[in-house]
Enzyme design. Sequence first.
Site, short mmCIF file in Angstrom:
data_model
loop_
_atom_site.label_atom_id
_atom_site.label_comp_id
_atom_site.label_asym_id
_atom_site.label_seq_id
_atom_site.Cartn_x
_atom_site.Cartn_y
_atom_site.Cartn_z
N CYS A 2 -0.05 -1.80 -16.26
CA CYS A 2 -0.22 -0.88 -15.19
C CYS A 2 -1.10 -1.11 -14.32
O CYS A 2 -2.38 -1.27 -14.50
CB CYS A 2 -0.06 0.46 -16.05
SG CYS A 2 1.36 0.67 -17.47
N ARG A 27 1.82 -5.61 -10.99
CA ARG A 27 1.31 -5.32 -12.70
C ARG A 27 2.23 -4.64 -13.30
O ARG A 27 2.31 -4.18 -14.59
CB ARG A 27 -0.21 -5.08 -12.53
CG ARG A 27 -1.51 -5.28 -11.72
CD ARG A 27 -2.19 -4.59 -12.13
NE ARG A 27 -3.09 -4.47 -13.47
CZ ARG A 27 -3.65 -4.85 -14.06
NH1 ARG A 27 -4.44 -5.98 -13.05
NH2 ARG A 27 -4.36 -4.70 -15.11
N TRP A 70 4.37 0.51 -16.46
CA TRP A 70 5.06 -0.98 -16.81
C TRP A 70 5.01 -0.35 -18.52
O TRP A 70 3.74 -0.32 -18.62
CB TRP A 70 4.69 -2.22 -16.75
CG TRP A 70 5.16 -2.61 -17.90
CD1 TRP A 70 6.07 -3.61 -17.37
CD2 TRP A 70 4.80 -3.65 -18.90
NE1 TRP A 70 6.96 -4.87 -17.92
CE2 TRP A 70 6.30 -5.11 -19.41
CE3 TRP A 70 4.31 -3.74 -20.65
CZ2 TRP A 70 6.41 -5.00 -19.93
CZ3 TRP A 70 4.85 -3.70 -21.71
CH2 TRP A 70 5.47 -5.24 -21.57
N ASN A 96 -4.61 3.24 -18.50
CA ASN A 96 -3.90 1.63 -18.68
C ASN A 96 -4.43 1.45 -20.52
O ASN A 96 -5.82 1.61 -20.13
CB ASN A 96 -4.34 0.50 -17.46
CG ASN A 96 -3.89 0.28 -16.53
OD1 ASN A 96 -3.07 0.77 -16.35
ND2 ASN A 96 -3.83 -0.37 -15.81
N GLY A 97 -2.88 0.85 -20.92
CA GLY A 97 -4.01 1.15 -22.40
C GLY A 97 -3.00 0.96 -23.66
O GLY A 97 -1.93 1.56 -22.96
N GLU A 476 8.03 -25.14 -18.42
CA GLU A 476 7.31 -24.16 -17.69
C GLU A 476 8.55 -23.51 -16.85
O GLU A 476 9.04 -23.24 -16.63
CB GLU A 476 6.54 -24.71 -17.25
CG GLU A 476 5.73 -23.42 -16.30
CD GLU A 476 5.48 -23.04 -15.60
OE1 GLU A 476 5.40 -22.03 -16.86
OE2 GLU A 476 5.07 -22.02 -14.88
N LYS A 480 10.23 -20.31 -15.58
CA LYS A 480 10.27 -19.85 -14.41
C LYS A 480 12.02 -19.62 -14.12
O LYS A 480 12.04 -18.65 -13.44
CB LYS A 480 10.05 -20.92 -13.38
CG LYS A 480 8.59 -20.54 -12.12
CD LYS A 480 7.75 -20.10 -12.99
CE LYS A 480 7.49 -19.53 -14.32
NZ LYS A 480 6.41 -19.18 -14.78
N GLU A 483 12.96 -16.37 -15.77
CA GLU A 483 12.05 -15.20 -15.19
C GLU A 483 12.96 -14.52 -14.00
O GLU A 483 12.68 -12.97 -13.99
CB GLU A 483 11.18 -14.97 -15.18
CG GLU A 483 9.90 -15.60 -16.19
CD GLU A 483 8.52 -16.16 -15.99
OE1 GLU A 483 7.77 -15.74 -16.26
OE2 GLU A 483 8.19 -16.88 -15.05
N HIS A 499 19.38 -32.11 -32.07
CA HIS A 499 18.68 -31.06 -32.90
C HIS A 499 19.39 -29.89 -32.67
O HIS A 499 18.83 -29.20 -33.34
CB HIS A 499 17.64 -31.11 -33.83
CG HIS A 499 17.16 -32.56 -34.01
ND1 HIS A 499 17.71 -33.19 -34.71
CD2 HIS A 499 16.23 -33.97 -33.40
CE1 HIS A 499 17.52 -34.39 -35.44
NE2 HIS A 499 16.38 -34.73 -34.65
N LYS A 595 2.81 -9.01 -14.25
CA LYS A 595 2.04 -10.11 -14.11
C LYS A 595 1.23 -10.50 -15.13
O LYS A 595 0.46 -11.43 -15.97
CB LYS A 595 0.97 -9.76 -12.97
CG LYS A 595 0.57 -11.02 -12.56
CD LYS A 595 1.02 -12.19 -11.90
CE LYS A 595 0.84 -13.39 -11.73
NZ LYS A 595 0.91 -14.21 -11.29
C1 G6P Z 1 2.44 -12.53 -18.01
C2 G6P Z 1 3.29 -13.21 -16.93
C3 G6P Z 1 2.55 -14.65 -16.73
C4 G6P Z 1 2.40 -15.20 -17.69
C5 G6P Z 1 0.92 -15.20 -18.82
C6 G6P Z 1 -0.07 -14.87 -19.42
O1 G6P Z 1 3.68 -12.79 -18.91
O2 G6P Z 1 4.72 -12.17 -16.46
O3 G6P Z 1 3.09 -14.82 -15.56
O4 G6P Z 1 2.05 -17.03 -17.38
O5 G6P Z 1 1.23 -13.39 -19.08
O6 G6P Z 1 -1.00 -14.67 -18.30
P1 G6P Z 1 -2.33 -15.25 -18.45
O7 G6P Z 1 -3.37 -14.18 -16.65
O8 G6P Z 1 -2.63 -15.17 -19.43
O9 G6P Z 1 -2.45 -16.25 -17.93
#
Ligand code: G6P
Length: 600
Positions: A2, A27, A70, A96-97, A476, A480, A483, A499, A595
């Site tokens: 958050c 966040r 969040w 937060n936490g 990756e 993307k 997401e 497979h 994020k």
């Molecule tokens: C979240 C974000 C991703 C990121 C992942 C790891 O899931 O949405 O974009 O890759 O966390 O985050 P970090 O800050 O450890 O790279």
Amino acid sequence: MCGITGYIGTDDTGSIVHQGLENLEYRGYDSAGIAIAGESLTIQKTEGEVGELSVPTHADGMVGIGHTRWSTHGEPTAPNAHPHTDCTESVAVVHNGIIENYEALKAELRDRHTFTSDTDTEVIPHLIETHLEDGVSLVTAVQRATRRLEGSYAIAVTAADHDGIVVAREDSPLLIGHGEAATYVGSDATAFIDHTNRVTYLKTGDIARLTDDDVTVYNDGARVQRDTQTLEWDADAAGKSGYNHYMLKEIHEQPRALRQAISGRINDFETGVDLDIDLTAEYLRAVEEIQIVACGTSYHAGLYAKELLETAADVRVTVTIASEYEFSGGRDPQETLVVAITQSGETADTLSALRDAIRSGARTLAVTNTLGSTVTREADETVFIRAGPEIGVAATKTFVSQVATVTLLAAHLGEARNVLSTQATRDLLAGVQELPGAVQQILDQEPTIKEAARTHADSEAFFYMGRQAGYPVALESALKLKEISYDHAEGFAAGELKHGPLALVTPDTPVVAVLTAESAAEKTLNNVKEVKARGAPVIGVTSDPSHTSSVDQMFDIPECGPLEPVVANVALQLFAYYVADEKDRPIDKPRNLAKSVTVE
Ligand code: G6P
């Protein structure tokens, strides 16, 4: 994950706190709230995004705290949104936490206190209320209350009739911004970077009292001094600069981000790389294994790093999703280097894996984007990827910057371990230096990629396949797309097609094949034939024009050796962006995601 913001000063408190929340929305964004403290507390909350929260205008106070959430405990509703208050509605807390013992505390407090939310946070204002009843100051009440908390937290507290903000942190990040006759607090600097770049990072266990011109920090009951530093990020770097979305802006920033990642680090082709880390050549020669831990996109950068490190430094590399990591038997900690890759430096699973490695006695190295983040304080060594602020939840520029940075690391290790010849080091470093230009060539093809995305936007699902360094890029690129478009997208090692995934391939499932150099393109071309035989349209990403006839559409990649797949990823970032844009998705803030994930 958050966001916390807070302000104390003489300007328009409501607007400043609201703006701080808008800056932090990446966040978390399922509910939000603000408290302004004067003679009484004014609280506003909303279920939904910060934009739906009106700017408090009638508040008489010069102290404000805000939160964008969040959800973890309790649904994203207005009652569950922060700030939370005590029974008298005169203490407000944003958090937060996770408070792990909140159920026990709630059971203890329930006789004398009324709870109105499902959150773990709400126990905090009630605990503070209990201590304020003894006539102590707000900072003392917070000190006593936090002694009862188990778990991780960053909190900001304000109360009617108290002239300040009290903040505390245990594991979750929190920093203070110093302005002119104004003090700010934020879970990261974006909360207040429009106003000041002079910051103090709090350490775990710190409790601080903030007034408009003074900050007093305590740890374990004693006053402590914390350094103030000046951040290089400025407010413009965090703006959208005319792009519709942060994600598109950040995709376009990649040539610059790459130049920053490389700048000043390649001494010259003869003397190699300077990463400013204190790992001696003797130690690096003795390393038997590198263990990479990471989550999400950073995990994919870790898989790419494995390809580079094993080739350049002749060292065994394992890559583990951080939440699955355990420093296991059969490893000698003295001969194992653990590398945590994390953009934010705050991902709970990655920090937990890092701490496991530290407990085992292994040396640790962080690869991160975030100055002052927790990972930088806990790892033995840190290499910054220098990508600048990334606001879009879907990571883009930080992925390519991570790959560029680990390429430098691979060259450094290769040299130290006497594996790379001067010529090979030269070639690798020349490849990194060509990256910004190669990525720019992809960005110049944006109209073609956009058109392809429009053509395929209504497909049932998308598949991405690749080998070697093309495999993490397939993972990756699929991540993307899923997401931000909400379409099903799956990335896999091309050899695995037969497979399982092949069962799902139809004329309505485009298949993207990474056919770059160093990704065993010839073998992947056989897989292309297999999906084409099932009628799937195939997009090839390649630098080799001879592959044109094998695929339905080509995205052309300039030649750049082992780094070609990361350049291919940039084309596929644009493809994902335009599929999502065609569907009018909230690209910068995809549903349910955040994020930075600071809970395990
Ligand atoms: C979240 C974000 C991703 C990121 C992942 C790891 O899931 O949405 O974009 O890759 O966390 O985050 P970090 O800050 O450890 O790279």
